[in-house]
Design a protein around this motif. Sequence first.
Motif, PDB file in Angstrom:
ATOM      1  N   ASP A 153     -10.575  35.124 -15.200  1.00  0.00           N
ATOM      2  CA  ASP A 153     -10.775  33.684 -14.650  1.00  0.00           C
ATOM      3  C   ASP A 153     -11.513  33.397 -13.592  1.00  0.00           C
ATOM      4  N   PHE A 154     -12.195  34.406 -13.268  1.00  0.00           N
ATOM      5  CA  PHE A 154     -13.009  34.649 -12.095  1.00  0.00           C
ATOM      6  C   PHE A 154     -13.984  33.264 -12.088  1.00  0.00           C
ATOM      7  N   ARG A 155     -14.575  32.715 -12.837  1.00  0.00           N
ATOM      8  CA  ARG A 155     -15.420  31.645 -12.786  1.00  0.00           C
ATOM      9  C   ARG A 155     -15.059  30.505 -12.553  1.00  0.00           C
ATOM     10  N   LYS A 156     -13.646  29.968 -13.276  1.00  0.00           N
ATOM     11  CA  LYS A 156     -12.918  28.760 -13.019  1.00  0.00           C
ATOM     12  C   LYS A 156     -12.296  28.951 -11.864  1.00  0.00           C
ATOM     13  N   GLN A 157     -11.874  30.179 -11.327  1.00  0.00           N
ATOM     14  CA  GLN A 157     -11.010  30.198 -10.079  1.00  0.00           C
ATOM     15  C   GLN A 157     -12.021  29.667  -8.639  1.00  0.00           C
ATOM     16  N   PHE A 158     -13.296  30.056  -8.841  1.00  0.00           N
ATOM     17  CA  PHE A 158     -14.388  29.908  -7.750  1.00  0.00           C
ATOM     18  C   PHE A 158     -14.874  28.649  -7.978  1.00  0.00           C
ATOM     19  N   LEU A 159     -14.804  27.823  -9.206  1.00  0.00           N
ATOM     20  CA  LEU A 159     -15.224  26.583  -9.359  1.00  0.00           C
ATOM     21  C   LEU A 159     -14.047  25.532  -8.813  1.00  0.00           C
ATOM     22  N   THR A 160     -12.670  25.993  -9.074  1.00  0.00           N
ATOM     23  CA  THR A 160     -11.742  25.039  -8.817  1.00  0.00           C
ATOM     24  C   THR A 160     -11.547  25.047  -7.101  1.00  0.00           C
ATOM     25  N   HIS A 161     -11.504  26.162  -6.646  1.00  0.00           N
ATOM     26  CA  HIS A 161     -11.000  26.492  -5.415  1.00  0.00           C
ATOM     27  C   HIS A 161     -12.147  26.626  -4.209  1.00  0.00           C
ATOM     28  N   ILE A 194      -0.136  22.370 -13.237  1.00  0.00           N
ATOM     29  CA  ILE A 194      -0.257  23.425 -12.461  1.00  0.00           C
ATOM     30  C   ILE A 194      -0.424  24.609 -13.126  1.00  0.00           C
ATOM     31  N   GLU A 195      -1.236  25.682 -12.558  1.00  0.00           N
ATOM     32  CA  GLU A 195      -1.819  26.894 -13.490  1.00  0.00           C
ATOM     33  C   GLU A 195      -1.303  28.162 -12.828  1.00  0.00           C
ATOM     34  N   ARG A 196      -1.325  29.069 -13.505  1.00  0.00           N
ATOM     35  CA  ARG A 196      -1.162  30.337 -13.009  1.00  0.00           C
ATOM     36  C   ARG A 196      -2.159  31.212 -13.815  1.00  0.00           C
ATOM     37  N   SER A 197      -3.421  31.140 -13.272  1.00  0.00           N
ATOM     38  CA  SER A 197      -4.327  31.948 -14.039  1.00  0.00           C
ATOM     39  C   SER A 197      -4.086  33.485 -13.723  1.00  0.00           C
ATOM     40  N   ALA A 204      10.828  27.903 -13.057  1.00  0.00           N
ATOM     41  CA  ALA A 204       9.538  28.435 -12.833  1.00  0.00           C
ATOM     42  C   ALA A 204       8.592  28.048 -11.907  1.00  0.00           C
ATOM     43  N   PHE A 205       8.896  26.822 -11.416  1.00  0.00           N
ATOM     44  CA  PHE A 205       8.335  26.206 -10.026  1.00  0.00           C
ATOM     45  C   PHE A 205       9.065  26.392  -8.773  1.00  0.00           C
ATOM     46  N   ALA A 206      10.161  27.021  -8.732  1.00  0.00           N
ATOM     47  CA  ALA A 206      11.174  26.807  -7.697  1.00  0.00           C
ATOM     48  C   ALA A 206      10.473  28.102  -6.668  1.00  0.00           C
ATOM     49  N   GLU A 207      11.018  27.743  -5.287  1.00  0.00           N
ATOM     50  CA  GLU A 207      10.727  28.831  -4.176  1.00  0.00           C
ATOM     51  C   GLU A 207      11.425  30.313  -4.564  1.00  0.00           C
ATOM     52  N   PRO A 208      10.687  31.369  -4.314  1.00  0.00           N
ATOM     53  CA  PRO A 208       9.197  31.445  -3.587  1.00  0.00           C
ATOM     54  C   PRO A 208       8.406  31.863  -4.848  1.00  0.00           C
ATOM     55  N   LEU A 209       8.373  31.089  -5.914  1.00  0.00           N
ATOM     56  CA  LEU A 209       7.353  31.460  -6.881  1.00  0.00           C
ATOM     57  C   LEU A 209       6.051  30.888  -6.601  1.00  0.00           C
ATOM     58  N   ALA A 210       4.925  31.501  -6.536  1.00  0.00           N
ATOM     59  CA  ALA A 210       3.655  31.207  -6.214  1.00  0.00           C
ATOM     60  C   ALA A 210       2.928  30.448  -7.537  1.00  0.00           C
ATOM     61  N   VAL A 211       1.956  29.327  -7.146  1.00  0.00           N
ATOM     62  CA  VAL A 211       1.080  28.678  -8.026  1.00  0.00           C
ATOM     63  C   VAL A 211      -0.351  28.874  -7.627  1.00  0.00           C
ATOM     64  N   ASP A 212      -1.339  28.890  -8.428  1.00  0.00           N
ATOM     65  CA  ASP A 212      -2.769  28.868  -7.765  1.00  0.00           C
ATOM     66  C   ASP A 212      -3.081  27.953  -6.933  1.00  0.00           C
ATOM     67  N   ARG A 255      -7.529  33.908   6.493  1.00  0.00           N
ATOM     68  CA  ARG A 255      -7.058  33.018   5.585  1.00  0.00           C
ATOM     69  C   ARG A 255      -7.042  33.763   4.068  1.00  0.00           C
ATOM     70  N   VAL A 256      -5.728  33.520   3.501  1.00  0.00           N
ATOM     71  CA  VAL A 256      -5.331  33.937   2.386  1.00  0.00           C
ATOM     72  C   VAL A 256      -5.278  32.918   1.324  1.00  0.00           C
ATOM     73  N   THR A 257      -6.172  33.042  -0.062  1.00  0.00           N
ATOM     74  CA  THR A 257      -5.853  31.873  -0.949  1.00  0.00           C
ATOM     75  C   THR A 257      -5.535  32.643  -2.058  1.00  0.00           C
ATOM     76  N   LEU A 258      -4.524  32.178  -2.891  1.00  0.00           N
ATOM     77  CA  LEU A 258      -4.022  32.839  -4.050  1.00  0.00           C
ATOM     78  C   LEU A 258      -4.587  32.241  -5.282  1.00  0.00           C
ATOM     79  N   LEU A 259      -5.845  32.777  -5.744  1.00  0.00           N
ATOM     80  CA  LEU A 259      -6.687  32.425  -6.881  1.00  0.00           C
ATOM     81  C   LEU A 259      -5.981  32.222  -7.985  1.00  0.00           C
ATOM     82  N   GLY A 260      -5.265  33.385  -8.343  1.00  0.00           N
ATOM     83  CA  GLY A 260      -4.510  33.524  -9.568  1.00  0.00           C
ATOM     84  C   GLY A 260      -3.236  34.306  -9.410  1.00  0.00           C
TER      85      GLY A 260
END
Length: 274
Positions: free
Chosen positions: A57-65, A32-35, A260-268, A2-7
């Motif tokens: 942004d490690f701390r927020k990424q692991f608190l958020t996801h 929407i955020e792109r950390s 900015a939010f169209a495919e295939p641009l990723a978001v967190d 499983r792959v999770t895009l944190l940032g």
Amino acid sequence: MRVTLLGTGDTTGTPTVGCDCDTCEAARERGIERSRFSVHVENDRTGESLLIDFSPDFRKQFLTHDVPLPDAGIVSHIHFDHLDGLGNAYRLFDDLPVYAADETDPVTGESVADTIRSKYDYLDRVTVHDTAPLEPTRICGLDVTLVPVDHPPLVCYGLCVEDPETGAKLSLSGDTSYDVSDESRAALADPDLLLADGIVPARFCEYHPMGGKDEGPDGTPYTFGTKHMTREGALAFAADLDAPETRLVHLAHYYPPEEAFAEPLAVDGETYDL
């Protein structure tokens, strides 16, 4: 796997601090955020997980996801937006193995592994493992390979992560221009999922002091300046690698809001099961 895009953002992220451009405002309105860049890979067979790059942004990424803290990490290069989150390891881990390339960078006079070892010498629970590029290393039950790419002036690496039992393969371009060697392209080829650096649309090269380079057949620049692929370059790179699914990452807030939010641009927060 499983792959999770944190940032999924570039050095400043989106929204960028203090910026009221239309794209940053649209990101705030949409929640929407792109950390700064980081990817979490969980081996669902073993229950272990690997963190690719340590975002500030490690701390927020692991608190958020909803992902577990990693059992190991790997670092692609020493730019702060990929490394400086390692300081968050303080008091969180009993022992955290961190893998990094052993090649000496002619600019710094030391390898990525050496730089991490010296910069974070106070983190006595972090153990740095020198890793040879283009040689698979078994980490968290997965075969992980550092792949040299082109991100001047420093050495930098993309990655491929393969499950030895299922054959699932994740490839990351790393921070790079389009000018990646044939040997590295072969290592990254035929992934189930490609995460490709596509920092801005190609037309924005006119605003870069160094313009663009690595032009495609129609003259479209595939590299923005010298260090990152354009959107068009990243998509051409994906076609070169025969990637059936591609997400663009390391994205700047310079994309206009309608793109900015169209495919295939990723978001967190995006997740993929391979």
